[in-house]
Design a protein around this motif. Sequence first.
Motif, PDB file in Angstrom:
ATOM      1  N   LEU A 188       0.655  -1.035 -10.532  1.00  0.00           N
ATOM      2  CA  LEU A 188       0.361   0.002  -9.546  1.00  0.00           C
ATOM      3  C   LEU A 188      -1.044   0.503  -9.863  1.00  0.00           C
ATOM      4  CD1 LEU A 188       1.281   1.817  -7.197  1.00  0.00           C
ATOM      5  CD2 LEU A 188       2.242   3.381  -8.902  1.00  0.00           C
ATOM      6  N   THR A 189      -1.959   0.358  -8.915  1.00  0.00           N
ATOM      7  CA  THR A 189      -3.368   0.639  -9.169  1.00  0.00           C
ATOM      8  C   THR A 189      -3.929   1.569  -8.106  1.00  0.00           C
ATOM      9  OG1 THR A 189      -3.534  -1.614 -10.046  1.00  0.00           O
ATOM     10  CG2 THR A 189      -5.588  -0.485  -9.602  1.00  0.00           C
ATOM     11  N   TRP A 190      -4.760   2.541  -8.560  1.00  0.00           N
ATOM     12  CA  TRP A 190      -5.417   3.455  -7.633  1.00  0.00           C
ATOM     13  C   TRP A 190      -6.577   4.140  -8.325  1.00  0.00           C
ATOM     14  CZ3 TRP A 190      -1.164   4.651 -10.387  1.00  0.00           C
ATOM     15  CH2 TRP A 190      -1.076   5.900 -10.992  1.00  0.00           C
ATOM     16  N   ILE A 191      -7.356   4.870  -7.530  1.00  0.00           N
ATOM     17  CA  ILE A 191      -8.471   5.662  -8.052  1.00  0.00           C
ATOM     18  C   ILE A 191      -8.174   7.128  -7.735  1.00  0.00           C
ATOM     19  CG2 ILE A 191     -10.932   6.178  -7.838  1.00  0.00           C
ATOM     20  CD1 ILE A 191     -11.293   3.155  -7.143  1.00  0.00           C
ATOM     21  N   GLN A 192      -8.224   7.950  -8.791  1.00  0.00           N
ATOM     22  CA  GLN A 192      -7.904   9.375  -8.636  1.00  0.00           C
ATOM     23  C   GLN A 192      -8.909  10.196  -9.433  1.00  0.00           C
ATOM     24  OE1 GLN A 192      -3.748  10.354  -9.265  1.00  0.00           O
ATOM     25  NE2 GLN A 192      -4.265  12.370 -10.029  1.00  0.00           N
ATOM     26  N   ASP A 193      -9.540  11.164  -8.788  1.00  0.00           N
ATOM     27  CA  ASP A 193     -10.472  12.085  -9.455  1.00  0.00           C
ATOM     28  C   ASP A 193     -11.537  11.361 -10.266  1.00  0.00           C
ATOM     29  OD1 ASP A 193      -9.034  14.237  -8.402  1.00  0.00           O
ATOM     30  OD2 ASP A 193      -7.741  14.375 -10.169  1.00  0.00           O
TER      31      ASP A 193
ATOM     32  N   LYS B 141       0.856  -1.186   0.000  1.00  0.00           N
ATOM     33  CA  LYS B 141       0.000   0.000   0.000  1.00  0.00           C
ATOM     34  C   LYS B 141       0.893   1.237   0.000  1.00  0.00           C
ATOM     35  CE  LYS B 141      -4.164   1.828   2.107  1.00  0.00           C
ATOM     36  NZ  LYS B 141      -5.170   1.653   3.151  1.00  0.00           N
ATOM     37  N   ILE B 142       0.619   2.137  -0.948  1.00  0.00           N
ATOM     38  CA  ILE B 142       1.426   3.336  -1.153  1.00  0.00           C
ATOM     39  C   ILE B 142       0.484   4.523  -1.281  1.00  0.00           C
ATOM     40  CG2 ILE B 142       3.035   4.451  -2.766  1.00  0.00           C
ATOM     41  CD1 ILE B 142       3.704   1.586  -3.755  1.00  0.00           C
ATOM     42  N   LYS B 143       0.933   5.692  -0.930  1.00  0.00           N
ATOM     43  CA  LYS B 143       0.153   6.913  -1.178  1.00  0.00           C
ATOM     44  C   LYS B 143       0.576   7.498  -2.511  1.00  0.00           C
ATOM     45  CE  LYS B 143      -2.473   8.357   2.328  1.00  0.00           C
ATOM     46  NZ  LYS B 143      -3.869   8.611   2.241  1.00  0.00           N
ATOM     47  N   VAL B 144      -0.402   7.735  -3.379  1.00  0.00           N
ATOM     48  CA  VAL B 144      -0.167   8.396  -4.662  1.00  0.00           C
ATOM     49  C   VAL B 144      -1.152   9.547  -4.746  1.00  0.00           C
ATOM     50  CG1 VAL B 144      -0.346   8.182  -7.171  1.00  0.00           C
ATOM     51  CG2 VAL B 144       0.675   6.335  -5.844  1.00  0.00           C
ATOM     52  N   ASN B 145      -0.639  10.753  -4.781  1.00  0.00           N
ATOM     53  CA  ASN B 145      -1.485  11.947  -4.893  1.00  0.00           C
ATOM     54  C   ASN B 145      -2.588  11.970  -3.836  1.00  0.00           C
ATOM     55  OD1 ASN B 145       0.135  12.577  -7.105  1.00  0.00           O
ATOM     56  ND2 ASN B 145      -1.228  11.505  -8.497  1.00  0.00           N
ATOM     57  N   ASN B 146      -2.197  11.649  -2.622  1.00  0.00           N
ATOM     58  CA  ASN B 146      -3.075  11.673  -1.444  1.00  0.00           C
ATOM     59  C   ASN B 146      -4.197  10.644  -1.470  1.00  0.00           C
ATOM     60  OD1 ASN B 146      -1.631  13.783  -0.148  1.00  0.00           O
ATOM     61  ND2 ASN B 146      -2.642  15.247  -1.500  1.00  0.00           N
TER      62      ASN B 146
ATOM     63  N   GLU C 113      10.537   4.021  -9.618  1.00  0.00           N
ATOM     64  CA  GLU C 113      10.336   4.893 -10.777  1.00  0.00           C
ATOM     65  C   GLU C 113       8.853   4.995 -11.133  1.00  0.00           C
ATOM     66  OE1 GLU C 113      14.233   4.330 -13.552  1.00  0.00           O
ATOM     67  OE2 GLU C 113      13.067   2.520 -13.132  1.00  0.00           O
ATOM     68  N   MET C 114       8.131   3.872 -11.022  1.00  0.00           N
ATOM     69  CA  MET C 114       6.694   3.891 -11.309  1.00  0.00           C
ATOM     70  C   MET C 114       5.968   4.806 -10.335  1.00  0.00           C
ATOM     71  SD  MET C 114       5.921  -0.123 -12.244  1.00  0.00           S
ATOM     72  CE  MET C 114       4.160   0.122 -12.443  1.00  0.00           C
ATOM     73  N   VAL C 115       6.284   4.703  -9.063  1.00  0.00           N
ATOM     74  CA  VAL C 115       5.645   5.542  -8.041  1.00  0.00           C
ATOM     75  C   VAL C 115       5.977   7.000  -8.284  1.00  0.00           C
ATOM     76  CG1 VAL C 115       5.586   6.079  -5.567  1.00  0.00           C
ATOM     77  CG2 VAL C 115       5.497   3.693  -6.336  1.00  0.00           C
ATOM     78  N   GLU C 116       7.210   7.287  -8.637  1.00  0.00           N
ATOM     79  CA  GLU C 116       7.626   8.664  -8.910  1.00  0.00           C
ATOM     80  C   GLU C 116       6.816   9.242 -10.087  1.00  0.00           C
ATOM     81  OE1 GLU C 116      11.649  10.886 -10.489  1.00  0.00           O
ATOM     82  OE2 GLU C 116      11.888   9.192  -9.111  1.00  0.00           O
ATOM     83  N   ILE C 117       6.647   8.468 -11.159  1.00  0.00           N
ATOM     84  CA  ILE C 117       5.853   8.913 -12.305  1.00  0.00           C
ATOM     85  C   ILE C 117       4.389   9.058 -11.908  1.00  0.00           C
ATOM     86  CG2 ILE C 117       4.993   8.238 -14.583  1.00  0.00           C
ATOM     87  CD1 ILE C 117       7.806   6.947 -15.048  1.00  0.00           C
ATOM     88  N   ALA C 118       3.870   8.087 -11.158  1.00  0.00           N
ATOM     89  CA  ALA C 118       2.466   8.129 -10.727  1.00  0.00           C
ATOM     90  C   ALA C 118       2.151   9.399  -9.934  1.00  0.00           C
ATOM     91  CB  ALA C 118       2.134   6.895  -9.899  1.00  0.00           C
ATOM     92  N   ARG C 119       3.074   9.825  -9.139  1.00  0.00           N
ATOM     93  CA  ARG C 119       2.846  11.012  -8.310  1.00  0.00           C
ATOM     94  C   ARG C 119       2.818  12.305  -9.113  1.00  0.00           C
ATOM     95  NH1 ARG C 119       6.327   8.648  -3.245  1.00  0.00           N
ATOM     96  NH2 ARG C 119       4.550   7.566  -2.309  1.00  0.00           N
ATOM     97  N   THR C 120       3.150  12.238 -10.409  1.00  0.00           N
ATOM     98  CA  THR C 120       3.043  13.428 -11.267  1.00  0.00           C
ATOM     99  C   THR C 120       1.784  13.410 -12.131  1.00  0.00           C
ATOM    100  OG1 THR C 120       4.224  12.548 -13.224  1.00  0.00           O
ATOM    101  CG2 THR C 120       5.573  13.484 -11.428  1.00  0.00           C
ATOM    102  N   ILE C 121       0.981  12.373 -11.972  1.00  0.00           N
ATOM    103  CA  ILE C 121      -0.222  12.258 -12.801  1.00  0.00           C
ATOM    104  C   ILE C 121      -1.265  13.265 -12.338  1.00  0.00           C
ATOM    105  CG2 ILE C 121      -2.199  10.754 -13.329  1.00  0.00           C
ATOM    106  CD1 ILE C 121      -0.275   8.489 -13.700  1.00  0.00           C
ATOM    107  N   ARG C 122      -1.780  14.026 -13.309  1.00  0.00           N
ATOM    108  CA  ARG C 122      -2.805  15.032 -13.048  1.00  0.00           C
ATOM    109  C   ARG C 122      -3.854  14.940 -14.129  1.00  0.00           C
ATOM    110  NH1 ARG C 122      -0.361  14.871  -9.050  1.00  0.00           N
ATOM    111  NH2 ARG C 122       0.978  16.376  -8.133  1.00  0.00           N
TER     112      ARG C 122
ATOM    113  N   TYR D  72       0.561  -1.675  -5.004  1.00  0.00           N
ATOM    114  CA  TYR D  72       1.593  -2.127  -5.915  1.00  0.00           C
ATOM    115  C   TYR D  72       1.775  -3.630  -5.759  1.00  0.00           C
ATOM    116  CZ  TYR D  72       6.034  -2.839  -8.192  1.00  0.00           C
ATOM    117  OH  TYR D  72       7.017  -3.305  -9.021  1.00  0.00           O
ATOM    118  N   GLN D  73       1.803  -4.335  -6.899  1.00  0.00           N
ATOM    119  CA  GLN D  73       2.096  -5.770  -6.890  1.00  0.00           C
ATOM    120  C   GLN D  73       3.234  -6.036  -7.862  1.00  0.00           C
ATOM    121  OE1 GLN D  73      -1.615  -7.798  -7.739  1.00  0.00           O
ATOM    122  NE2 GLN D  73      -1.812  -8.292  -5.585  1.00  0.00           N
ATOM    123  N   GLU D  74       4.279  -6.626  -7.352  1.00  0.00           N
ATOM    124  CA  GLU D  74       5.428  -6.982  -8.173  1.00  0.00           C
ATOM    125  C   GLU D  74       5.072  -8.176  -9.053  1.00  0.00           C
ATOM    126  OE1 GLU D  74       8.962  -9.009  -6.242  1.00  0.00           O
ATOM    127  OE2 GLU D  74       9.815  -7.030  -6.680  1.00  0.00           O
ATOM    128  N   TRP D  75       5.645  -8.245 -10.250  1.00  0.00           N
ATOM    129  CA  TRP D  75       5.449  -9.398 -11.110  1.00  0.00           C
ATOM    130  C   TRP D  75       6.005 -10.638 -10.429  1.00  0.00           C
ATOM    131  CZ3 TRP D  75       2.009  -7.916 -14.203  1.00  0.00           C
ATOM    132  CH2 TRP D  75       2.082  -6.768 -14.979  1.00  0.00           C
TER     133      TRP D  75
END
Length: 170
Positions: free
Chosen positions: A141-146, A111-116, A161-170, A121-124
């Motif tokens: 990496l799966t979540w619900i946003q907006d 469980k990770i925080k992405v954009n609050n 790297e995936m989490v870092e990119i995910a946190r820039t999703i708008r 995240y599940q590894e292959w």
Amino acid sequence: MKIISSLLITLLLITVTSSIALAKETKYNHNSITIAEVKEKVNFKVLVPKKVPEEWTLEIKTPDNQEGNSSSIRLHFMDENDENLMLGIEEKKVSKRAIRKLEEEFSEGDKIKVNNVPAYYQEWANSGKTLNGKIISGGLLTWIQDGTYVQMNSSSVSKDEMVEIARTIR
């Protein structure tokens, strides 16, 4: 009347300028539909990462229905040679089924925080092994946003790297 005309012209210029700026930032491949075009075809908020490696190109996949609309989209970020999928992002409108899927299938992942919001995240299963001369990394990496269900996947980009990119999703 002149004031309204001036405001409309200004608004038009701002819109065109921002579209041009987006086009310069995003390199599309295979005559892909653009972000602006896909936003007109879906009934959910399209989310796009603001920071991906500069050399990646984007191709957007839209499985159209009979009315020409899409219920989901896939963003495919390809390497600089357009040979390898570096990162895929599937998006669709949140449904009760999507929420249940997120809760049931991914709750055992990290469980990770992405954009609050909570993300999972599940590894292959074969992560760390070699396939075709390349080490498999990444996962889902799966979540619900907006109001949008987002599932990011990669077999060549690390979890961090995936989490870092995910946190820039708008």
